[in-house]
Design a protein around this motif. Structure first.
Motif, PDB file in Angstrom:
ATOM      1  N   ARG A 208      22.985 -11.357 113.310  1.00 26.72           N
ATOM      2  CA  ARG A 208      22.066 -10.349 112.769  1.00 26.72           C
ATOM      3  C   ARG A 208      22.733  -9.698 111.571  1.00 26.72           C
ATOM      4  O   ARG A 208      23.963  -9.565 111.502  1.00 26.72           O
ATOM      5  CB  ARG A 208      21.722  -9.312 113.832  1.00 26.72           C
ATOM      6  N   MET A 209      21.911  -9.248 110.607  1.00 31.44           N
ATOM      7  CA  MET A 209      22.433  -8.795 109.324  1.00 31.44           C
ATOM      8  C   MET A 209      21.850  -7.439 108.931  1.00 31.44           C
ATOM      9  O   MET A 209      20.742  -7.089 109.331  1.00 31.44           O
ATOM     10  CB  MET A 209      22.093  -9.816 108.233  1.00 31.44           C
ATOM     11  N   ALA A 210      22.629  -6.696 108.115  1.00 32.48           N
ATOM     12  CA  ALA A 210      22.145  -5.430 107.555  1.00 32.48           C
ATOM     13  C   ALA A 210      22.988  -5.081 106.336  1.00 32.48           C
ATOM     14  O   ALA A 210      24.200  -5.360 106.300  1.00 32.48           O
ATOM     15  CB  ALA A 210      22.223  -4.313 108.587  1.00 32.48           C
ATOM     16  N   PHE A 211      22.365  -4.467 105.338  1.00 34.31           N
ATOM     17  CA  PHE A 211      23.066  -3.960 104.162  1.00 34.31           C
ATOM     18  C   PHE A 211      23.339  -2.473 104.323  1.00 34.31           C
ATOM     19  O   PHE A 211      22.497  -1.728 104.835  1.00 34.31           O
ATOM     20  CB  PHE A 211      22.223  -4.158 102.896  1.00 34.31           C
ATOM     21  N   ASP A 212      24.538  -2.037 103.893  1.00 36.91           N
ATOM     22  CA  ASP A 212      24.836  -0.611 103.922  1.00 36.91           C
ATOM     23  C   ASP A 212      24.423   0.036 102.602  1.00 36.91           C
ATOM     24  O   ASP A 212      23.828  -0.606 101.724  1.00 36.91           O
ATOM     25  CB  ASP A 212      26.320  -0.361 104.229  1.00 36.91           C
ATOM     26  N   GLY A 213      24.736   1.313 102.447  1.00 33.99           N
ATOM     27  CA  GLY A 213      24.330   2.048 101.259  1.00 33.99           C
ATOM     28  C   GLY A 213      25.039   1.613  99.994  1.00 33.99           C
ATOM     29  O   GLY A 213      24.596   1.940  98.889  1.00 33.99           O
ATOM     30  N   ASP A 214      26.156   0.858 100.117  1.00 37.63           N
ATOM     31  CA  ASP A 214      26.897   0.378  98.952  1.00 37.63           C
ATOM     32  C   ASP A 214      26.590  -1.078  98.627  1.00 37.63           C
ATOM     33  O   ASP A 214      27.258  -1.678  97.775  1.00 37.63           O
ATOM     34  CB  ASP A 214      28.407   0.525  99.190  1.00 37.63           C
ATOM     35  N   ARG A 270      27.860  -8.087 122.510  1.00 39.38           N
ATOM     36  CA  ARG A 270      26.848  -8.965 121.911  1.00 39.38           C
ATOM     37  C   ARG A 270      25.936  -8.131 121.019  1.00 39.38           C
ATOM     38  O   ARG A 270      24.925  -7.622 121.466  1.00 39.38           O
ATOM     39  CB  ARG A 270      26.040  -9.673 122.993  1.00 39.38           C
ATOM     40  N   PRO A 271      26.273  -7.973 119.748  1.00 42.65           N
ATOM     41  CA  PRO A 271      25.455  -7.157 118.842  1.00 42.65           C
ATOM     42  C   PRO A 271      24.206  -7.926 118.406  1.00 42.65           C
ATOM     43  O   PRO A 271      24.292  -8.846 117.606  1.00 42.65           O
ATOM     44  CB  PRO A 271      26.391  -6.895 117.659  1.00 42.65           C
ATOM     45  N   ASP A 272      23.058  -7.528 118.906  1.00 41.73           N
ATOM     46  CA  ASP A 272      21.828  -8.251 118.619  1.00 41.73           C
ATOM     47  C   ASP A 272      20.890  -7.503 117.683  1.00 41.73           C
ATOM     48  O   ASP A 272      19.765  -7.959 117.450  1.00 41.73           O
ATOM     49  CB  ASP A 272      21.092  -8.575 119.925  1.00 41.73           C
ATOM     50  N   ALA A 273      21.314  -6.359 117.152  1.00 37.06           N
ATOM     51  CA  ALA A 273      20.500  -5.648 116.168  1.00 37.06           C
ATOM     52  C   ALA A 273      21.414  -4.721 115.372  1.00 37.06           C
ATOM     53  O   ALA A 273      22.352  -4.136 115.924  1.00 37.06           O
ATOM     54  CB  ALA A 273      19.380  -4.855 116.838  1.00 37.06           C
ATOM     55  N   MET A 274      21.114  -4.582 114.075  1.00 35.89           N
ATOM     56  CA  MET A 274      21.865  -3.675 113.212  1.00 35.89           C
ATOM     57  C   MET A 274      20.901  -3.038 112.223  1.00 35.89           C
ATOM     58  O   MET A 274      19.907  -3.651 111.825  1.00 35.89           O
ATOM     59  CB  MET A 274      22.965  -4.411 112.448  1.00 35.89           C
ATOM     60  N   ALA A 275      21.216  -1.822 111.814  1.00 41.88           N
ATOM     61  CA  ALA A 275      20.389  -1.141 110.826  1.00 41.88           C
ATOM     62  C   ALA A 275      21.216  -0.069 110.129  1.00 41.88           C
ATOM     63  O   ALA A 275      22.098   0.550 110.738  1.00 41.88           O
ATOM     64  CB  ALA A 275      19.161  -0.508 111.479  1.00 41.88           C
ATOM     65  N   ALA A 276      20.912   0.155 108.856  1.00 39.63           N
ATOM     66  CA  ALA A 276      21.551   1.228 108.096  1.00 39.63           C
ATOM     67  C   ALA A 276      20.716   2.496 108.215  1.00 39.63           C
ATOM     68  O   ALA A 276      19.481   2.446 108.201  1.00 39.63           O
ATOM     69  CB  ALA A 276      21.692   0.831 106.633  1.00 39.63           C
ATOM     70  N   ASP A 277      21.396   3.649 108.361  1.00 38.67           N
ATOM     71  CA  ASP A 277      20.662   4.912 108.400  1.00 38.67           C
ATOM     72  C   ASP A 277      20.466   5.441 106.988  1.00 38.67           C
ATOM     73  O   ASP A 277      20.820   4.789 105.996  1.00 38.67           O
ATOM     74  CB  ASP A 277      21.346   5.929 109.322  1.00 38.67           C
ATOM     75  N   THR A 278      19.890   6.620 106.875  1.00 34.30           N
ATOM     76  CA  THR A 278      19.561   7.170 105.560  1.00 34.30           C
ATOM     77  C   THR A 278      20.808   7.525 104.744  1.00 34.30           C
ATOM     78  O   THR A 278      20.715   7.700 103.528  1.00 34.30           O
ATOM     79  CB  THR A 278      18.676   8.417 105.713  1.00 34.30           C
ATOM     80  N   ALA A 279      21.966   7.604 105.404  1.00 33.43           N
ATOM     81  CA  ALA A 279      23.228   7.830 104.700  1.00 33.43           C
ATOM     82  C   ALA A 279      23.945   6.531 104.374  1.00 33.43           C
ATOM     83  O   ALA A 279      25.046   6.552 103.814  1.00 33.43           O
ATOM     84  CB  ALA A 279      24.140   8.735 105.540  1.00 33.43           C
ATOM     85  N   GLY A 280      23.348   5.395 104.748  1.00 38.29           N
ATOM     86  CA  GLY A 280      23.951   4.101 104.470  1.00 38.29           C
ATOM     87  C   GLY A 280      24.912   3.614 105.535  1.00 38.29           C
ATOM     88  O   GLY A 280      25.502   2.543 105.394  1.00 38.29           O
ATOM     89  N   ARG A 281      25.096   4.381 106.621  1.00 39.61           N
ATOM     90  CA  ARG A 281      25.975   3.957 107.712  1.00 39.61           C
ATOM     91  C   ARG A 281      25.288   2.890 108.558  1.00 39.61           C
ATOM     92  O   ARG A 281      24.061   2.860 108.662  1.00 39.61           O
ATOM     93  CB  ARG A 281      26.357   5.149 108.587  1.00 39.61           C
ATOM     94  N   ILE A 282      26.089   2.021 109.188  1.00 40.46           N
ATOM     95  CA  ILE A 282      25.549   0.922 109.977  1.00 40.46           C
ATOM     96  C   ILE A 282      25.621   1.252 111.465  1.00 40.46           C
ATOM     97  O   ILE A 282      26.694   1.580 111.997  1.00 40.46           O
ATOM     98  CB  ILE A 282      26.301  -0.393 109.708  1.00 40.46           C
TER      99      ILE A 282
END
Length: 418
Positions: A208-214, A270-282
């Motif tokens: 699973r993938m996610a982009f941070d604030g940077d 087993r990390p099956d979901a990721m998301a960045a918050d409004t501050a860019g943290r994962i």
């Protein structure tokens, strides 16, 4: 008489099946009073050998609980919720992931390696060609758009490839999505971003993938027994640039090991979901094995403890006994079976801004989790007809959710006024 009327309303709201292709209904939410007080977190990184293995896990729960307990001992109560209406927007076969590319373009990945593009305005669905078709490919697990997709049309694919030995490898590729004429869409310029990781034989893929604030890309690795080893790739979160280059500030970049330079954190089950918050943290949503499912906030070089410690495990010590490991910000005692999460940022639902929406394979609801510094708590559950495989937020602030299964319905959750 009033009690019977209320009970009848709740039953109808929870069980009514929409008919036709574009029917709307009001949802039911479950409010939760339980709270969690996270332990103090320490940052030193314990080091363990590659031989560290997980204890035997109990069988997965197959059915939902009638009453759910979350992070404490408070029961869940179903209540009418007029904030949401739900409209069916289409159906897909064994969906794995989806990503909004624009207000009118929704990318959907289906098992095993089909990529489709939906035009939101008219509901038309078109197949995307050029998806990697290695001879032994097993599954297309996740898709995300580049943060600057409107300028570069780049998308990322996380795939599981089965080799001739029968072992699986995980890899991330990127490509440019060409929006051709007359509904012709195709991928060009396919590139490896994270080269296929070491072969593994289990079904615990991660991917699973996610982009941070940077603009850095995070990828969850597979799960085996070596989650505490810095010479094995499993149980890790990888961090790379959008072009696949290893960032100079990755914590283990100086180690003389091919995989370690990619690692951002370790000790995940087993990390099956990721998301960045409004501050860019994962934030990472992961299965807890025979213990509690967890919501973790990623830290550089963070070690989340599995399989040395685990929250509410009957066989492993608690995080509080070894504070060098990072404890989850929130956990569920009732096993939700993590599937997907987003952090809401739109304006359609002001009460959801900055908060997480979580789905699981063992629950027919979407969980609203408040993210407020150290104060992380479940607020409510939005009743759905079936478990939800993936949640995404549309550019207009509506929430889109797609079910598990061969005839998976795609739903748009919106304010009744939109």
């Amino acid at each position: 008489m009033q009690a019977f009327v209320i009970a009848g309303f709740l039953l109808a709201a929870c069980s009514a099946e929409p008919s036709g292709d574009d029917k709307t209904r009001v949802l039911v939410s479950e409010s939760v009073d339980g709270t969690v007080t996270p332990a103090d977190l320490a940052l030193p990184l314990p080091r363990f050998g590659a031989g560290t293995t997980a204890s035997a896990e109990q069988s997965m729960l197959a059915a939902e609980h009638e009453v759910r307990i979350t992070g404490g001992n408070s029961p869940v109560m179903a209540m009418p919720d007029s904030r949401f209406s739900m409209t069916e927007k289409g159906r897909f076969r064994q969906p794995r992931a989806m990503a909004f590319l624009s207000e009118d373009l929704l990318l959907v990945a289906e098992f095993p390696r089909t990529l489709k593009l939906m035009r939101v305005a008219d509901g038309s669905v078109h197949r995307v060609t050029g998806v990697p078709d290695e001879y032994f490919i097993n599954s297309l697990v996740d898709v995300v758009a580049h943060p600057d997709f409107s300028e570069n049309q780049i998308v990322y694919l996380c795939t599981i490839v089965r080799g001739a030995s029968g072992r699986d490898s995980l890899g991330v590729k990127r490509a440019q999505l060409i929006l051709g004429q007359d509904g012709i869409y195709y991928l060009v310029g396919l590139q490896d971003i994270v080269a296929s990781l070491a072969g593994f034989s289990s079904q615990e893929y991660g991917c699973r993938m996610a982009f941070d604030g940077d603009g850095k890309l995070y990828v969850s690795g597979p799960f085996r027994g070596g989650t505490q080893s810095l010479t094995l790739d499993d149980g890790k979160i990888f961090r790379v640039g959008d072009d696949g280059q290893v960032p100079a500030d990755n914590p283990f970049v100086e180690l003389d090991d091919y995989y370690a330079k990619y690692f951002w954190s370790l000790g995940h089950r087993r990390p099956d979901a990721m998301a960045a918050d409004t501050a860019g943290r994962i934030w990472v949503l992961e299965h807890g094995g025979n213990a509690a499912d967890e919501l973790n906030l990623l830290e550089r070089a963070g070690n989340y403890g599995y399989p040395v410690v685990a929250k509410d495990s009957p066989t492993l010590p608690q995080h509080e006994t070894q504070p060098s490991f990072i404890a989850p910000k929130f956990w569920w005692k009732d096993r939700i079976g993590p599937a997907s999460m987003i952090v809401h940022s739109g304006e359609m639902f002001p009460e959801l801004q900055g908060n997480a929406l979580v789905s699981g394979e063992l629950i027919s609801s979407i969980i609203h989790v408040k993210l407020n510094g150290e104060d992380v708590n479940e607020v409510s559950r939005i009743g759905m007809l079936k478990p939800i495989k993936e949640i995404e937020e549309a550019p207009d602030g509506s929430i889109w959710a797609i079910e598990f299964g061969a005839e998976a319905r795609l739903w748009r959750l919106a304010s009744p006024l939109n």
